[in-house]
Write an enzyme that holds these catalytic residues in place. Structure first.
Site, mmCIF file in Angstrom:
data_model
loop_
_atom_site.group_PDB
_atom_site.id
_atom_site.type_symbol
_atom_site.label_atom_id
_atom_site.label_comp_id
_atom_site.label_asym_id
_atom_site.label_seq_id
_atom_site.Cartn_x
_atom_site.Cartn_y
_atom_site.Cartn_z
ATOM 1 C CG HIS A 153 170.985 30.788 20.698
ATOM 2 N ND1 HIS A 153 171.957 30.976 21.621
ATOM 3 C CD2 HIS A 153 170.853 29.445 20.609
ATOM 4 C CE1 HIS A 153 172.416 29.821 22.061
ATOM 5 N NE2 HIS A 153 171.765 28.885 21.461
ATOM 6 C CG HIS B 96 166.635 22.971 19.057
ATOM 7 N ND1 HIS B 96 166.660 24.286 18.685
ATOM 8 C CD2 HIS B 96 167.912 22.530 18.954
ATOM 9 C CE1 HIS B 96 167.882 24.633 18.363
ATOM 10 N NE2 HIS B 96 168.673 23.584 18.516
#
Lengths: 791, 296
Positions: free
Chosen positions: A110, A58
């Protein structure tokens, strides 16, 4: 004295593995050894935790960075800031005083948090993306949410419905309370997302170029004392390990992962945003350079080390001075927790008092939220060391450059070989019935029900709202003519057949969307949602998708300045999107395109405007149905022949439509995306709110004699535009299209009869009353999003 | 370094409100002076104000119930004194919730809570709902609607989850009807008061969209006039006269800053006669306002 080192160097792989997992870390054994190598000693638990975040997929883009760098164009004359910081920035209008107004854009995913806790996951998605924009010194003027859910009628229907409703609720709760309007988004369903939904979020901001803030300790810290201030919610253990959680497969440990989802608080964010604005204005007024950054992945440690690194300084943090929520947390948690609604500032010593006063006294943060406030937690140092202390002991100490050292992998890739076939064509089907089925499909039916749950009006800048047109349009500078248009797109069904086309067509479609309201595509962002990059086929899909995006950006180009690509200024890579079964999601690159329109008053809704006006189609009649909703709904297959990627044609069509808008010819315009030409016409007849009453008689004889079957023309999703023009412009329009080398077909004219009618050879092929289309279209998603009692 | 609010419209910035900037801009659009008033400033500064507006949003996070915490804020003592002596006071959306929770509205028994703004009741959905609706201006003593014609249809957006005016005191309801306190009702684009959703977007009794006090200086209004202050804000697909007007202005940027349907709520402060004042042009936009304030 360094406290609490973890033995790595003299341990076996198995022992290191046990230590890592025992501490809840996702680092591999090799990565842990690399950390020890970089430090030249065994790391502390705080250091390992920092690297665990910094080297997560990420944060580090360790699998993707090289591909992105090689394949995506990021430079163009309008770019102020490309990828690298929290958000990208382009100029869009001069302010008349030598400065420029800029649009800031950020795009994130998300996905995993939303899968396990839909409301909170989706809400913190907004919370995180708006911080990325705020921290550039901008005001957030809108958000959009591209969403992908599982099959609402499939094996996992119950969970899919709960997730879809929860995500919409979370977006509404956060965005509505924060006071940021929703500008659009799209929602698609496919069983490929049964185990892993996609919740992407895009935020747009507005800032003057001279007021852009950088996420770094300012140069002036070399001359005077600078302090680090942490402001916002008290740090707790929520969201601890969030970035790492986003970087692994969702493997049925949803319960265990819930702690990695952050807790949203839009109220505190709103107060913080207002207070931040005062602090930033005050700094400007006083002439102080400050550094400003939001706390996201990796919390205090990642943010302050990155600010230090970017400025070329060291930083010393004292964890004892961090405001924490009730309870006591180990240093690693305080350093790296991803507690929401926090910012870090680097400000000169002499400005500290004023900054604390704004947050703690003027806006009473400590009274509004227990434990909240602004506190000095550290200082900038002249050395190049990053140091964290806790209880008088050093828990992390290393050169800043070591802390922020990246990591990269060369992943191998291998084409996924899947045989896609065209279905056997069925003669004699009922066009009437088939269209009603396509229109009722949740992928096509109106999302009005969802859009009305979001505040589209707050801030008062809305010109075209979600559903009213292909792109959301705002008037960002009241009193000025200029408008901004924004749209998101990404059709996974092309990517399933061919991942390159999936990437390329997502860019084309997003660019077409902003052109449909007359805006010139100015930049894109990409959120690249894929499976596990360690799987060769997945990494191949990813690389192909990025190649498609890059080629499309070059091929369409920057229409406002010939010879430059459409730049990619920001984006996000989300890997490991797969569930318990190990099956990756369909390759899902999602593109957001921002367009600039010189006069927003020319931006028109898709709804038909006036009887007697002529409807034209700018597009092709090749009739490729691969990946279309028609094939999926009627033939239950994807097919093989997806629309051809032709950037020259796209560019020419886009230019033509923009030019027609500029000339003031266009009364309504809609691009032919999902559902094809016929769906586009029905949507125009009904309008975004389903209230349209003007009908159309469509004459298929306008298409060339050797055209494919009418269904192929009416349902193909190959790109194009439908435009409504006043009568009497035919000659000019034909001339313009000829000059731009685009094909133009006259489809028919608007009638006072509220029906959609298709004629061929003097015979009526099909007719639908608008009321009947209205019912099907407006209620097709009601059972999914029926936010009704007991649902 | 306190600003003077003499002669100005003060827009109260409770923590968590989110429409304060555009509300200031809307008040300025009719030539009024307007400023933000942070909730914890000295309430005495409001003494010489021209009018006070409580803007929309989520004051104090809607903790306990929308509007109820702000209704207990110490600034409300000052507003009570000003309102009961005739100072114009407008509560928009969350501000309306505050006025109801503080008992200023309907105000038959001052500061007694006699009405509630309950969760929306809607067909096929629940919770937050944002859309353009139409209001009918009813005959009333309201100072904030005095420049609208009687029965004039005013399109404005709503955006709320708790906007349903209710009471179980039918006698009180009759009384406020008799007093002409129901200043605005939800209606169709042609002015028909239809109790069904979506014309009545939240299930309010009597289609109530706005209630004023008996004297007319205080108005609790659920819809957002500040979002309908300029013509550019009106959706061109909107049914009725204003939608047609917006459509006709397509491609004419010089018309975009013209008056929108909601502007006259603010213009009413200047004139009871209904003549809308020419706008000063917009001051709007958060960043621009913020910059302006910073410079001042």
């Amino acid at each position: 004295m360094l406290k609490g080192t973890i033995p790595i160097a003299d341990k076996t792989d198995a022992e290191v593995q046990d230590t890592l997992r025992g501490n809840g870390l996702n680092l591999t054994v090799e990565e842990a050894r690399k950390v020890a190598g970089l430090l030249g000693r065994d790391p502390t638990i705080v250091e390992l935790t920092i690297f665990n975040t910094m080297w997560s997929e990420h944060c580090s883009y360790k699998s993707s960075r090289k591909i992105l760098r090689d394949l995506l164009p990021t430079q163009a004359p309008n770019v102020v800031m490309g990828p690298g910081e929290d958000a990208g920035i382009i100029r869009f209008a001069p302010d008349g005083e030598g400065d420029h107004y800029c649009v800031v854009i950020a795009h994130e995913s998300h996905n995993h948090p939303s899968q396990v806790l839909p409301v909170e996951g989706a809400a913190t998605g907004i919370g995180g993306i708006v911080r990325d924009v705020y921290c550039m010194g901008a005001d957030v003027i809108g958000v959009l949410d591209p969403l992908r859910f599982g099959d609402p009628a499939g094996e996992n229907a119950a969970q899919t419905l709960a997730i879809a409703r929860g995500v919409v609720e979370g977006i509404a709760q956060y965005g509505n309370a924060l006071g940021v309007p929703n500008l659009g988004g799209d929602i698609l369903f496919d069983r490929g997302y049964d185990e892993n939904c996609l919740v992407n979020v895009v935020a747009l901001g507005l800032v003057k170029e001279s007021r852009i803030l950088r996420s770094r300790v300012p140069r002036e810290a070399g001359e005077k004392k600078y302090r680090i201030i942490l402001v916002g919610k008290p740090t707790d253990d929520s969201g601890f390990g969030g970035a790492a959680f986003a970087s692994e497969d969702l493997a049925g440990e949803e319960e265990a992962n819930r702690g990695a989802v952050q807790v949203p608080d839009p109220f505190l964010k709103r107060v913080l945003s207002v207070a931040n604005r005062q602090v930033l204005d005050l700094a400007e007024e006083r002439g102080f350079s400050i550094g400003f950054k939001d706390l996201g992945a990796g919390g205090i440690a990642c943010v302050t080390s990155e600010m230090a690194d970017a400025g070329g300084f060291g930083v010393k943090i004292d964890l004892d001075r961090v405001n924490v929520a009730a309870g006591s947390y180990p240093p690693a948690v305080i350093s790296c927790s991803e507690t929401q609604e926090r910012y870090a500032l680097a400000v000169p010593e002499e400005f500290v008092g004023e900054v604390l006063k704004v947050y703690n006294e003027d806006f009473e943060l400590p009274h509004l939220y227990h434990g909240a406030g602004a506190f000095v937690i550290g200082e900038v140092t002249g050395d190049q060391d990053y140091r964290i202390e806790s209880g008088g002991e050093v828990v992390c100490q290393a050169p800043v450059k070591v802390i922020t050292t990246g990591i990269a992998y060369d992943r191998s890739r291998k084409p996924r070989r899947v045989l896609h076939q065209e279905p056997v064509w069925q003669e004699g089907r009922s066009l009437r019935d088939d269209f009603l089925r396509v229109l009722a499909s949740p992928n096509i039916a109106s999302k009005n029900h969802v859009f009305r749950h979001y505040d589209s009006e707050v801030q008062g800048r809305a010109v075209l709202r979600p559903g009213e047109a292909d792109a959301g349009v705002v008037a960002p500078l009241p009193g000025e003519k200029v408008g901004l248009a924004v749209a998101v797109d990404g059709n996974p069904f092309y990517g399933m057949v061919d991942p390159y086309s999936g990437g390329a067509l997502a860019v084309c479609e997003a660019a077409r969307n902003v052109a449909a309201v007359g805006a010139v595509p100015a930049t894109i962002t990409d959120c690249l949602n894929y499976g596990n990059p360690e799987v060769e086929e997945v990494f191949w899909e990813f690389t192909e998708g990025v190649r498609g995006i890059g080629d499309a950006c070059q091929g369409i180009g920057l229409i406002s300045e010939e010879g430059h690509p459409l730049p990619v200024v920001s984006g996000n890579v989300s890997f490991y999107n797969q569930g318990e079964s190990g099956k990756a999601i369909p390759p899902s690159p999602i593109i957001a395109c921002v367009g600039v329109v010189e006069d927003y008053s020319r931006c028109r809704s898709i709804q038909f405007k006036e009887e007697g006006n002529i409807i034209y189609y700018i597009g092709d009649t090749e009739g490729a149905l691969g990946g279309s909703e028609y094939y999926r709904v009627i033939y239950k297959t994807l097919g093989a022949d997806i629309p051809e990627v032709d950037f020259i044609r796209e560019r020419n069509q886009i230019k033509t439509v923009i030019e027609m808008h500029r000339l003031g010819w266009i009364n309504s315009c809609h691009d032919t995306g999902q559902g094809g030409l016929l769906t586009a016409l029905a949507e125009m007849a009904l309008g975004g709110n389903g209230q349209g009453k003007i009908g159309l008689t469509l004459d298929m004889d306008e298409f060339p004699g050797n055209s494919p079957p009418v269904e192929k023309i009416l349902f193909s999703e190959s790109g194009g535009f439908v435009i409504e023009l006043s009568p009497g412009r035919e000659r000019e329009v034909l001339a313009l299209c000829a000059r731009n080398r685009v094909k133009l077909y006259k489809l028919g004219s608007l009638t006072p009869y509220p029906r959609l009618e298709i004629m061929s050879g003097g015979k009526r092929l099909a007719v639908w009353e608008l009321d009947e289309l209205r019912l099907v279209f407006m209620t097709g998603c009601l059972d999914i999003f029926g936010l009704r009692k007991g649902a | 370094m306190s600003k003077s609010f003499a002669g100005k419209v003060a827009v109260i910035q409770f923590p968590g409100v989110n429409c304060e900037y555009e509300t200031v801009a809307a008040a300025r659009s009719v030539g009024l002076e307007a400023e933000l008033f942070r909730w914890n400033l000295d309430p005495g500064l409001l003494e010489e104000s021209l009018a006070v507006v409580l803007p929309g949003g989520f004051s104090y996070q809607d903790r306990i119930r929308a509007g109820v915490v702000a209704a207990k804020d110490h600034i409300m003592d000052k507003l009570s004194q000003l309102a009961s002596t005739g100072r114009p006071l407008l509560g928009i959306c969350n501000g309306a919730q505050v006025l109801v929770e503080s008992g200023f509205i309907p105000g038959l028994h001052w500061e007694r809570v006699d009405l509630a703004l309950a969760p929306n009741v809607m067909a096929d959905r629940e919770g937050y709902y944002c859309n353009w609706v139409h209001l009918r201006n009813e005959r009333s003593p309201c100072a904030w609607t005095s420049s609208f014609r009687e029965e004039e249809v005013i399109p404005v957006p709503i955006a709320h989850a708790e906007g349903r005016f209710v009471t179980d005191d039918t006698g009180m309801l009759e009384q406020i009807k008799k007093n002409g306190q129901i200043a605005l009702r939800y209606c169709t684009s042609s002015g028909l008061v239809d109790p069904a959703f979506p014309v009545n977007p939240n299930g309010s009794m009597e289609n109530i969209a706005g209630v004023c006090n008996r004297e007319g200086n205080v108005l609790a209004l659920m819809p957002h006039p500040e979002r309908a202050t300029w013509l550019r804000q009106v959706p061109e697909d909107l049914e009725g006269e204003w939608g047609r007007k917006r459509k006709a202005a397509a491609g004419r940027n010089d018309r975009m800053e013209d008056e929108g349907p909601g502007r006259r709520f603010f213009a009413s402060l200047l004139s009871g006669k209904g003549a809308a004042l020419p706008g000063k042009g917009s001051a709007g936009g958060i960043s621009l306002l913020a910059e302006k304030e910073g410079r001042e």
